[in-house]
Scaffold this motif. Structure first.
Motif, PDB file in Angstrom:
ATOM      1  N   ALA A  68      54.339  -9.839 -79.102  1.00 57.60           N
ATOM      2  CA  ALA A  68      53.559  -9.161 -80.282  1.00 57.60           C
ATOM      3  C   ALA A  68      52.252  -8.324 -79.690  1.00 57.60           C
ATOM      4  CB  ALA A  68      53.031 -10.092 -81.421  1.00 57.60           C
ATOM      5  N   GLY A  69      52.245  -7.277 -80.051  1.00 49.15           N
ATOM      6  CA  GLY A  69      50.979  -6.629 -79.475  1.00 49.15           C
ATOM      7  C   GLY A  69      51.056  -5.705 -78.249  1.00 49.15           C
ATOM      8  N   THR A  70      52.384  -5.915 -77.864  1.00 46.00           N
ATOM      9  CA  THR A  70      53.028  -5.120 -76.558  1.00 46.00           C
ATOM     10  C   THR A  70      54.392  -4.712 -76.764  1.00 46.00           C
ATOM     11  OG1 THR A  70      53.716  -7.235 -75.498  1.00 46.00           O
ATOM     12  CG2 THR A  70      51.618  -6.484 -74.996  1.00 46.00           C
ATOM     13  N   LYS A  71      54.721  -3.913 -76.150  1.00 45.83           N
ATOM     14  CA  LYS A  71      56.229  -3.406 -76.273  1.00 45.83           C
ATOM     15  C   LYS A  71      56.435  -2.842 -77.575  1.00 45.83           C
ATOM     16  CE  LYS A  71      57.780  -6.979 -72.737  1.00 45.83           C
ATOM     17  NZ  LYS A  71      58.877  -8.063 -72.923  1.00 45.83           N
ATOM     18  N   GLY A  72      55.464  -2.202 -78.215  1.00 42.26           N
ATOM     19  CA  GLY A  72      55.588  -1.477 -79.279  1.00 42.26           C
ATOM     20  C   GLY A  72      55.849  -2.457 -80.747  1.00 42.26           C
ATOM     21  N   TYR A  73      55.344  -3.634 -80.433  1.00 40.60           N
ATOM     22  CA  TYR A  73      55.388  -4.603 -81.564  1.00 40.60           C
ATOM     23  C   TYR A  73      54.021  -4.633 -82.098  1.00 40.60           C
ATOM     24  CZ  TYR A  73      59.945  -5.942 -79.996  1.00 40.60           C
ATOM     25  OH  TYR A  73      61.384  -5.658 -79.361  1.00 40.60           O
ATOM     26  N   THR A  74      53.846  -4.539 -83.482  1.00 37.79           N
ATOM     27  CA  THR A  74      52.669  -4.554 -84.161  1.00 37.79           C
ATOM     28  C   THR A  74      51.759  -5.825 -84.630  1.00 37.79           C
ATOM     29  OG1 THR A  74      53.748  -4.276 -86.270  1.00 37.79           O
ATOM     30  CG2 THR A  74      53.324  -2.300 -84.867  1.00 37.79           C
ATOM     31  N   ALA A  75      52.538  -7.089 -84.588  1.00 40.19           N
ATOM     32  CA  ALA A  75      51.872  -8.351 -85.148  1.00 40.19           C
ATOM     33  C   ALA A  75      50.925  -8.748 -83.762  1.00 40.19           C
ATOM     34  CB  ALA A  75      53.057  -9.250 -85.107  1.00 40.19           C
ATOM     35  N   GLN A 127      45.274  -7.357 -95.918  1.00 37.64           N
ATOM     36  CA  GLN A 127      46.337  -6.451 -96.227  1.00 37.64           C
ATOM     37  C   GLN A 127      46.514  -5.648 -94.921  1.00 37.64           C
ATOM     38  OE1 GLN A 127      45.337  -3.351 -99.007  1.00 37.64           O
ATOM     39  NE2 GLN A 127      47.100  -3.268 -99.802  1.00 37.64           N
ATOM     40  N   GLU A 128      47.657  -5.856 -94.336  1.00 37.69           N
ATOM     41  CA  GLU A 128      47.775  -5.085 -92.878  1.00 37.69           C
ATOM     42  C   GLU A 128      49.067  -4.484 -93.063  1.00 37.69           C
ATOM     43  OE1 GLU A 128      46.810  -8.462 -90.529  1.00 37.69           O
ATOM     44  OE2 GLU A 128      48.328  -9.745 -91.571  1.00 37.69           O
ATOM     45  N   GLY A 129      49.684  -4.399 -93.947  1.00 38.08           N
ATOM     46  CA  GLY A 129      51.094  -3.645 -93.926  1.00 38.08           C
ATOM     47  C   GLY A 129      52.161  -4.704 -93.157  1.00 38.08           C
ATOM     48  N   THR A 130      53.461  -3.895 -92.941  1.00 32.41           N
ATOM     49  CA  THR A 130      54.526  -4.694 -92.274  1.00 32.41           C
ATOM     50  C   THR A 130      54.268  -4.834 -90.812  1.00 32.41           C
ATOM     51  OG1 THR A 130      56.051  -3.869 -93.750  1.00 32.41           O
ATOM     52  CG2 THR A 130      57.033  -4.446 -91.759  1.00 32.41           C
ATOM     53  N   GLU A 131      54.346  -5.981 -90.167  1.00 28.85           N
ATOM     54  CA  GLU A 131      54.253  -6.185 -88.776  1.00 28.85           C
ATOM     55  C   GLU A 131      55.571  -6.577 -88.235  1.00 28.85           C
ATOM     56  OE1 GLU A 131      49.593  -7.615 -88.479  1.00 28.85           O
ATOM     57  OE2 GLU A 131      50.837  -8.989 -89.749  1.00 28.85           O
ATOM     58  N   THR A 132      55.538  -6.479 -86.774  1.00 28.13           N
ATOM     59  CA  THR A 132      56.679  -6.822 -86.197  1.00 28.13           C
ATOM     60  C   THR A 132      56.308  -7.701 -84.839  1.00 28.13           C
ATOM     61  OG1 THR A 132      56.825  -4.766 -84.929  1.00 28.13           O
ATOM     62  CG2 THR A 132      58.267  -4.867 -86.751  1.00 28.13           C
ATOM     63  N   PHE A 133      57.357  -8.392 -84.389  1.00 27.64           N
ATOM     64  CA  PHE A 133      57.223  -9.232 -83.055  1.00 27.64           C
ATOM     65  C   PHE A 133      58.553  -9.331 -82.748  1.00 27.64           C
ATOM     66  CE2 PHE A 133      57.756 -12.576 -86.355  1.00 27.64           C
ATOM     67  CZ  PHE A 133      58.330 -13.479 -85.739  1.00 27.64           C
ATOM     68  N   SER A 134      58.570  -9.848 -81.517  1.00 25.11           N
ATOM     69  CA  SER A 134      60.288 -10.105 -80.826  1.00 25.11           C
ATOM     70  C   SER A 134      60.443 -11.514 -80.445  1.00 25.11           C
ATOM     71  CB  SER A 134      60.425  -9.246 -79.754  1.00 25.11           C
ATOM     72  OG  SER A 134      59.517  -9.623 -78.694  1.00 25.11           O
ATOM     73  N   LEU A 135      61.636 -11.909 -80.293  1.00 29.54           N
ATOM     74  CA  LEU A 135      62.073 -13.085 -79.791  1.00 29.54           C
ATOM     75  C   LEU A 135      63.124 -12.647 -78.473  1.00 29.54           C
ATOM     76  CD1 LEU A 135      62.758 -16.290 -79.315  1.00 29.54           C
ATOM     77  CD2 LEU A 135      64.455 -15.939 -81.197  1.00 29.54           C
ATOM     78  N   GLU A 136      62.596 -13.135 -77.181  1.00 31.41           N
ATOM     79  CA  GLU A 136      63.177 -12.833 -76.027  1.00 31.41           C
ATOM     80  C   GLU A 136      63.899 -14.125 -75.560  1.00 31.41           C
ATOM     81  OE1 GLU A 136      60.869 -10.841 -73.159  1.00 31.41           O
ATOM     82  OE2 GLU A 136      60.941  -9.080 -74.708  1.00 31.41           O
ATOM     83  N   GLY A 150      65.623 -10.094 -80.136  1.00 30.20           N
ATOM     84  CA  GLY A 150      65.613  -9.828 -81.682  1.00 30.20           C
ATOM     85  C   GLY A 150      64.515  -9.501 -82.158  1.00 30.20           C
ATOM     86  N   THR A 151      64.311  -9.027 -83.241  1.00 31.48           N
ATOM     87  CA  THR A 151      62.800  -8.516 -83.923  1.00 31.48           C
ATOM     88  C   THR A 151      62.913  -9.109 -85.114  1.00 31.48           C
ATOM     89  OG1 THR A 151      63.200  -6.072 -82.856  1.00 31.48           O
ATOM     90  CG2 THR A 151      61.747  -6.522 -84.766  1.00 31.48           C
ATOM     91  N   GLY A 152      61.432 -10.000 -85.130  1.00 29.45           N
ATOM     92  CA  GLY A 152      61.076 -10.329 -86.337  1.00 29.45           C
ATOM     93  C   GLY A 152      60.052  -9.685 -87.030  1.00 29.45           C
TER      94      GLY A 152
END
Length: 199
Positions: A68-75, A127-136, A150-152
């Motif tokens: 998260a916080g890298t590779k385009g993931y916002t969480a 209140q921070e909106g939708t966030e994403t992270f990845s499972l590799e 996969g994307t969470g």
């Protein structure tokens, strides 16, 4: 080789068999609300997309990482928990592995073609909106540089509102209206420098 009066040197040759089977993985993408648990399904597959398993002679070490916080993931790493891996062996026994968040590994049982990775989305008051992270996920050294992903997606459950007071004053006096920021439970909140609400 000798036969009667005839003899010959023995000839030999090496036979090399190259493996044409290609092993891959699929990792599901999951969407959960804050406070809920994402259950990612990871499956081992052949080149045709059929489920396969690894036997006891194979390298069955699986590498897992959350990003998260890298590779385009916002969480951010604080937005989700460590990983818990669950799988069922070929005899029906259930197994649970508690892992960290990054550069983790575990040994999958032989004859197993899929497993589940659980990650809880942490509930907060922002209140921070939708966030994403990845499972590799990867299963050998050659795949670590290009893992299966996969994307969470975490949906925000916090709702920001405002209340504005009503005031009555006589002519010539000053009305002082009070404006307050509140969360869904009516608690006062403030906004930080990037617009997130804080209780």
């Amino acid at each position: 080789i000798t036969y009667g009066d005839w003899s010959s040197d023995v000839c030999s040759s090496d036979l090399t068999i190259t493996d044409t089977d290609t092993l891959s993985m699929s990792v599901s993408s999951e969407t959960v609300a804050e406070g809920d648990t994402a259950s990612f399904t990871v499956e081992l597959k052949d080149a045709d997309g059929n489920l396969v398993s690894l036997d006891e002679s194979a390298n069955r070490v699986i590498d897992l990482s959350l990003f998260a916080g890298t590779k385009g993931y916002t969480a951010e790493p604080g937005d989700y928990s460590d990983m818990t891996v669950l799988w069922t062996d070929k005899d029906g026994g259930t197994h649970t592995e508690s892992l960290g968040k990054s550069n983790q590994s575990f040994e999958l049982g032989d004859g197993v073609s899929s497993f589940t990775v659980q990650v809880q989305a942490i509930a907060d008051k922002f209140q921070e909106g939708t966030e994403t992270f990845s499972l590799e996920a990867s299963f050998d050294e050659s795949r670590r540089a290009n893992p299966f992903t996969g994307t969470g997606t975490i949906t925000d459950t916090n709702t920001l509102s405002m209340s504005v007071s009503s005031e009555t004053v006589a002519e010539g006096d000053t009305a002082s209206f009070t404006v307050e920021l509140k969360d869904a439970d009516g608690n006062l909140v403030s906004l930080d420098e990037i617009g997130r609400a804080h209780v």
